[in-house]
Write an enzyme that holds these catalytic residues in place. Sequence first.
Site, PDB file in Angstrom:
ATOM      1  N   LYS A  53      -5.327 -11.612   5.462  1.00 37.59           N
ATOM      2  CA  LYS A  53      -4.796 -10.986   4.241  1.00 37.59           C
ATOM      3  C   LYS A  53      -3.850 -11.939   3.519  1.00 37.59           C
ATOM      4  O   LYS A  53      -3.934 -12.108   2.298  1.00 37.59           O
ATOM      5  CB  LYS A  53      -4.085  -9.661   4.587  1.00 37.59           C
ATOM      6  N   GLN A  97       0.468  -2.727   9.035  1.00 36.02           N
ATOM      7  CA  GLN A  97      -0.794  -2.784   9.767  1.00 36.02           C
ATOM      8  C   GLN A  97      -0.815  -1.733  10.877  1.00 36.02           C
ATOM      9  O   GLN A  97       0.154  -1.572  11.619  1.00 36.02           O
ATOM     10  CB  GLN A  97      -0.968  -4.198  10.350  1.00 36.02           C
ATOM     11  N   ASP A 120      -2.372   0.346   0.655  1.00 37.23           N
ATOM     12  CA  ASP A 120      -3.383   0.902   1.555  1.00 37.23           C
ATOM     13  C   ASP A 120      -3.890   2.272   1.120  1.00 37.23           C
ATOM     14  O   ASP A 120      -4.905   2.749   1.612  1.00 37.23           O
ATOM     15  CB  ASP A 120      -2.771   1.074   2.956  1.00 37.23           C
TER      16      ASP A 120
HETATM   17  N1  GUN Z   1      -5.969  -0.970  10.651  1.00 39.52           N
HETATM   18  C1  GUN Z   1      -7.304  -0.846  10.519  1.00 39.52           C
HETATM   19  N2  GUN Z   1      -7.642  -0.746   9.217  1.00 39.52           N
HETATM   20  C2  GUN Z   1      -6.495  -0.805   8.521  1.00 39.52           C
HETATM   21  C3  GUN Z   1      -6.192  -0.752   7.137  1.00 39.52           C
HETATM   22  O1  GUN Z   1      -7.053  -0.625   6.269  1.00 39.52           O
HETATM   23  N3  GUN Z   1      -4.872  -0.847   6.829  1.00 39.52           N
HETATM   24  C4  GUN Z   1      -3.906  -0.964   7.760  1.00 39.52           C
HETATM   25  N4  GUN Z   1      -2.638  -1.027   7.362  1.00 39.52           N
HETATM   26  N5  GUN Z   1      -4.148  -1.000   9.054  1.00 39.52           N
HETATM   27  C5  GUN Z   1      -5.443  -0.927   9.434  1.00 39.52           C
END
Ligand code: GUN
Length: 294
Positions: A53, A97, A120
């Site tokens: 990311k 995350q 998100d």
């Molecule tokens: N863990 C798995 N998928 C995601 C996501 O799309 N965002 C976040 N923050 N954590 C995740």
Amino acid sequence: MRAELIDGKKIAESMRAELRPEIEALRAKGVVPGLAVVLVGEDPASQVYVRMKGKACEQLGMHSETIRLAAETTEADLLGVVARLNGDPMIHGMLVQLPLPDHINETRVLHAILPSKDADGFHPENVGKVSIGDPTGFRPATPYGVQQMLVKAGVTTRGAHVVIVGRSNIVGRPMASLLLHKGDGGDATVTVCHSRTRDIGAVTRQADILIVAMGKPEFIRGDMVKPGAAVVDVGVNRVDDPSVEKGYRLVGDVAFAEAAEVASKITPVPGGVGPMTITMLLYNAVQAARQWAT
Ligand code: GUN
């Protein structure tokens, strides 16, 4: 193999290129879209995602900040970091995350993120907006990526029966919301299946478009796919494989070789939904910066 591959990597790259002019326009106005990513602990898969990311942001000329916290970090300290980012004018979008360590209440943390910075789309304000089709809401990156991938691959959702396998807040539920929206990538008839669905194969076999996000390696077999269906595999599972150096390989929730004999189009794992997810996160960060700037 009969099915045509839906190349997520290629679609993601072309969508990232489409984002460049908007980032440049914002930069020209003195707004550098900024994304902060918070990682608690050392989960190996999360570490990989977080690194990707940050890298993706930098490649597009965005500002990125990665905050790595020890697994023992208290909930209060994490909430402190979220509050600081809420007030940081360089940061337009952020995410924490998941999964978080067990001693931290995930709901409390997600609710503490300012909805206008919730890249998100997990805050209830954004969940609500997405559910009613308000375009100012942030669409969760994975289902948003699946939707855009279908559009770009020429798979028509309008009037199609889409069967989603999995009811998670991250994929299954928001996926259903997006497919119900009016317009491109929407207008579908949606069925959501889950672990308690009776005779799941009888339901998946009715799908014109089958989207699988349940976290069970190769659960969907070839005989659970309708001939000619489009299949999107959201699963990423590590399975032991002593024949490779790493000791594991990645497989999806779909038995790829079997399903590819029956489907008309199919996404691979890796190289399918994964690259799209990161791209749509960047779209959300840019959307946050645009909404902030206007
Ligand atoms: N863990 C798995 N998928 C995601 C996501 O799309 N965002 C976040 N923050 N954590 C995740």
